[in-house]
Design a protein around this motif. Structure first.
Motif, PDB file in Angstrom:
ATOM      1  N   PRO A  64       7.631  -3.404 -12.855  1.00  9.28           N
ATOM      2  CA  PRO A  64       7.497  -3.471 -11.389  1.00  9.28           C
ATOM      3  C   PRO A  64       7.585  -4.913 -10.884  1.00  9.28           C
ATOM      4  O   PRO A  64       6.754  -5.754 -11.231  1.00  9.28           O
ATOM      5  CB  PRO A  64       6.099  -2.889 -11.134  1.00  9.28           C
ATOM      6  N   GLN A  65       8.616  -5.176 -10.106  1.00  9.15           N
ATOM      7  CA  GLN A  65       8.783  -6.467  -9.431  1.00  9.15           C
ATOM      8  C   GLN A  65       8.761  -6.154  -7.934  1.00  9.15           C
ATOM      9  O   GLN A  65       9.785  -5.897  -7.319  1.00  9.15           O
ATOM     10  CB  GLN A  65      10.104  -7.122  -9.843  1.00  9.15           C
ATOM     11  N   MET A  66       7.567  -6.158  -7.351  1.00 10.61           N
ATOM     12  CA  MET A  66       7.352  -5.557  -6.035  1.00 10.61           C
ATOM     13  C   MET A  66       7.247  -6.618  -4.937  1.00 10.61           C
ATOM     14  O   MET A  66       6.801  -7.733  -5.172  1.00 10.61           O
ATOM     15  CB  MET A  66       6.086  -4.706  -6.070  1.00 10.61           C
ATOM     16  N   LEU A  67       7.635  -6.196  -3.742  1.00 12.76           N
ATOM     17  CA  LEU A  67       7.633  -7.087  -2.586  1.00 12.76           C
ATOM     18  C   LEU A  67       6.948  -6.405  -1.413  1.00 12.76           C
ATOM     19  O   LEU A  67       7.154  -5.217  -1.159  1.00 12.76           O
ATOM     20  CB  LEU A  67       9.075  -7.445  -2.202  1.00 12.76           C
ATOM     21  N   SER A  68       6.124  -7.160  -0.697  1.00 11.48           N
ATOM     22  CA  SER A  68       5.584  -6.733   0.596  1.00 11.48           C
ATOM     23  C   SER A  68       6.100  -7.710   1.633  1.00 11.48           C
ATOM     24  O   SER A  68       5.910  -8.923   1.496  1.00 11.48           O
ATOM     25  CB  SER A  68       4.053  -6.743   0.583  1.00 11.48           C
ATOM     26  N   ALA A  69       6.769  -7.201   2.670  1.00 10.78           N
ATOM     27  CA  ALA A  69       7.413  -8.082   3.653  1.00 10.78           C
ATOM     28  C   ALA A  69       6.904  -7.808   5.063  1.00 10.78           C
ATOM     29  O   ALA A  69       7.672  -7.767   6.019  1.00 10.78           O
ATOM     30  CB  ALA A  69       8.930  -7.910   3.593  1.00 10.78           C
ATOM     31  N   ARG A  70       5.598  -7.619   5.196  1.00  9.49           N
ATOM     32  CA  ARG A  70       5.003  -7.364   6.511  1.00  9.49           C
ATOM     33  C   ARG A  70       3.973  -8.448   6.823  1.00  9.49           C
ATOM     34  O   ARG A  70       3.383  -9.047   5.911  1.00  9.49           O
ATOM     35  CB  ARG A  70       4.318  -5.989   6.540  1.00  9.49           C
ATOM     36  N   PRO A  71       3.702  -8.709   8.105  1.00  9.06           N
ATOM     37  CA  PRO A  71       2.679  -9.694   8.461  1.00  9.06           C
ATOM     38  C   PRO A  71       1.306  -9.286   7.927  1.00  9.06           C
ATOM     39  O   PRO A  71       1.051  -8.104   7.679  1.00  9.06           O
ATOM     40  CB  PRO A  71       2.699  -9.682   9.996  1.00  9.06           C
ATOM     41  N   ILE A 109       3.885 -11.300  -1.843  1.00  9.61           N
ATOM     42  CA  ILE A 109       3.479 -11.002  -0.467  1.00  9.61           C
ATOM     43  C   ILE A 109       4.113 -12.046   0.438  1.00  9.61           C
ATOM     44  O   ILE A 109       3.707 -13.213   0.454  1.00  9.61           O
ATOM     45  CB  ILE A 109       1.947 -10.995  -0.334  1.00  9.61           C
ATOM     46  N   ALA A 110       5.142 -11.626   1.167  1.00  7.24           N
ATOM     47  CA  ALA A 110       5.898 -12.532   2.034  1.00  7.24           C
ATOM     48  C   ALA A 110       5.469 -12.314   3.477  1.00  7.24           C
ATOM     49  O   ALA A 110       5.837 -11.321   4.096  1.00  7.24           O
ATOM     50  CB  ALA A 110       7.394 -12.283   1.873  1.00  7.24           C
ATOM     51  N   GLY A 111       4.680 -13.214   3.987  1.00 11.61           N
ATOM     52  CA  GLY A 111       4.199 -13.076   5.358  1.00 11.61           C
ATOM     53  C   GLY A 111       2.936 -13.885   5.550  1.00 11.61           C
ATOM     54  O   GLY A 111       2.382 -14.448   4.603  1.00 11.61           O
ATOM     55  N   ASP A 112       2.472 -13.924   6.781  1.00  7.02           N
ATOM     56  CA  ASP A 112       1.260 -14.666   7.100  1.00  7.02           C
ATOM     57  C   ASP A 112       0.522 -13.924   8.204  1.00  7.02           C
ATOM     58  O   ASP A 112       1.076 -13.018   8.837  1.00  7.02           O
ATOM     59  CB  ASP A 112       1.613 -16.085   7.544  1.00  7.02           C
ATOM     60  N   GLY A 113      -0.719 -14.295   8.429  1.00 10.35           N
ATOM     61  CA  GLY A 113      -1.500 -13.644   9.462  1.00 10.35           C
ATOM     62  C   GLY A 113      -2.982 -13.849   9.230  1.00 10.35           C
ATOM     63  O   GLY A 113      -3.397 -14.501   8.261  1.00 10.35           O
ATOM     64  N   PRO A 114      -3.817 -13.291  10.091  1.00 14.76           N
ATOM     65  CA  PRO A 114      -5.263 -13.520  10.026  1.00 14.76           C
ATOM     66  C   PRO A 114      -5.933 -12.984   8.766  1.00 14.76           C
ATOM     67  O   PRO A 114      -7.053 -13.379   8.449  1.00 14.76           O
ATOM     68  CB  PRO A 114      -5.787 -12.803  11.278  1.00 14.76           C
ATOM     69  N   GLU A 115      -5.263 -12.083   8.044  1.00 18.57           N
ATOM     70  CA  GLU A 115      -5.840 -11.525   6.825  1.00 18.57           C
ATOM     71  C   GLU A 115      -5.567 -12.387   5.589  1.00 18.57           C
ATOM     72  O   GLU A 115      -6.049 -12.072   4.495  1.00 18.57           O
ATOM     73  CB  GLU A 115      -5.267 -10.122   6.576  1.00 18.57           C
TER      74      GLU A 115
END
Length: 345
Positions: free
Chosen positions: A163-170, A198-204
């Motif tokens: 598994p080479q997984m990506l998350s692309a949400r804020p 995990i590609a993104g940024d935000g308050p979390e």
């Protein structure tokens, strides 16, 4: 009726701001510029300190435009779209309300939302499920799905052994990124080399990084921060699965980008019968956002390489239907219909 070179005021966030809405807004503006229109980009502020200047800028930009295109994907975007919407009403300019969000109620409940919906020359959503929500409230939205330049996301045959997984949400609470981290923790027991980017940024961001540390996943999970649209294709090329644990959603651009690149989308079924992927054919849908169910879905893909390869190929074919060459003509038809019917121009 406008004879030539009508001016479009496109109001949104634009790159380098990341996210599907910014990408779609920018690419649509480019396409209109190449098809006989002049596009003026009105960028939503990234700080409340810019509000006074932005309100004046909205009025001046709308005043010289023939049509206004408001992009909205969140409550914050809805609030920033209000000044150009009010300017359009005052100056008798037609505007399109292009809603990218996954829940129509979010827009209807925000300050000024119902006014914009009632005064818009057209309401557009890329999601059949959201279209239905608007219709249930008496509105008459248009359905135009998201587009992309598939040439920017060339198909790459993937290795599905690990598994080479990506998350692309804020990194906001409703995107449930912590669920993906917990699923990674489960998967590494069977696949020690499991990787989640995990590609993104935000308050979390801070809380999620602390969670990764507490689970001893520093060797399995990487946070890239915001990734520019010009670089996101590299991430898709180097990952074999795109994960999403959102419980309600629209038709995310990231899904189409991943499918075009050969990555398999595994997502919670937030759409019932209107899912943007066909379960087991162009992607995998889970019924809940539970870490174990998502991990099991990933395991099924990694355990059956021939099935994974079939889904990857079918998903690429599906993405080609979303190429701007197929989608943009619908926007041209809508714009021309609005401009031709606007007797004030």
């Amino acid at each position: 009726m406008v004879e030539s070179s009508p001016i479009v005021c496109s109001a949104s966030w634009f790159p380098p701001v990341t996210g599907g809405m910014a990408t779609v807004a920018n690419e649509l503006a480019e396409l209109f510029e190449g098809n006989g229109f002049r596009a003026v980009r009105l960028s939503y502020p990234t700080s409340k300190l810019s509000a006074p200047n932005y309100t004046l800028q909205s009025l001046l930009t709308v005043a010289k435009s023939n049509i206004v295109h408001l992009h909205v994907a969140s409550k914050k975007a809805a609030l920033w779209s209000l000044p150009p919407a009010v300017a359009a009403v005052i100056l008798h300019k037609p505007f399109i309300l292009h809603y990218h969000g996954g829940n129509a109620n979010d827009l209807m409940n925000v300050a000024g939302g119902k006014m914009m919906l009632s005064r818009a020359a057209a309401i557009v959503t890329p999601s059949p499920a959201v279209k239905k929500q608007f219709e249930e409230k008496g509105y008459k939205p248009e359905l135009i799905v998201n587009g992309l330049f598939t040439s920017k996301f060339p198909y790459k045959e993937k290795d599905f052994t690990v598994p080479q997984m990506l998350s692309a949400r804020p990194l906001y609470p409703h995107y449930n990124t912590d669920v993906l981290i917990e699923a990674t923790d489960i998967l590494r027991q069977k696949y020690p080399a499991t990787r989640l980017t995990i590609a993104g940024d935000g308050p979390e961001s801070k809380r999620l990084k602390e969670k990764v540390t507490s689970l001893n996943l520093l060797g399995n999970v990487e946070f890239t921060g915001p990734v520019s649209p010009s670089k996101i294709n590299e991430l898709y090329a180097n990952h074999n699965i795109l994960l999403s644990a959102v419980k309600y959603d629209n038709r995310p651009v990231s899904f189409i980008e991943a499918q075009s690149s050969g990555a398999i989308v595994i997502a919670v079924n937030a759409w019932d019968k209107e899912a943007p992927i066909k379960n087991g054919i162009t992607g995998i849908l889970t019924q809940t956002a539970k870490p174990k169910e998502i991990a099991d879905a990933v395991d099924r893909i990694i355990s059956d390489n021939s099935k994974a390869a079939r889904i990857s190929i079918e998903a690429r074919a599906e993405s080609e239907a979303h190429d701007w060459g197929n989608i943009f003509p619908w926007w041209l038809v809508l714009y021309r219909k609005i401009l031709d019917s606007d007797k004030r121009i």
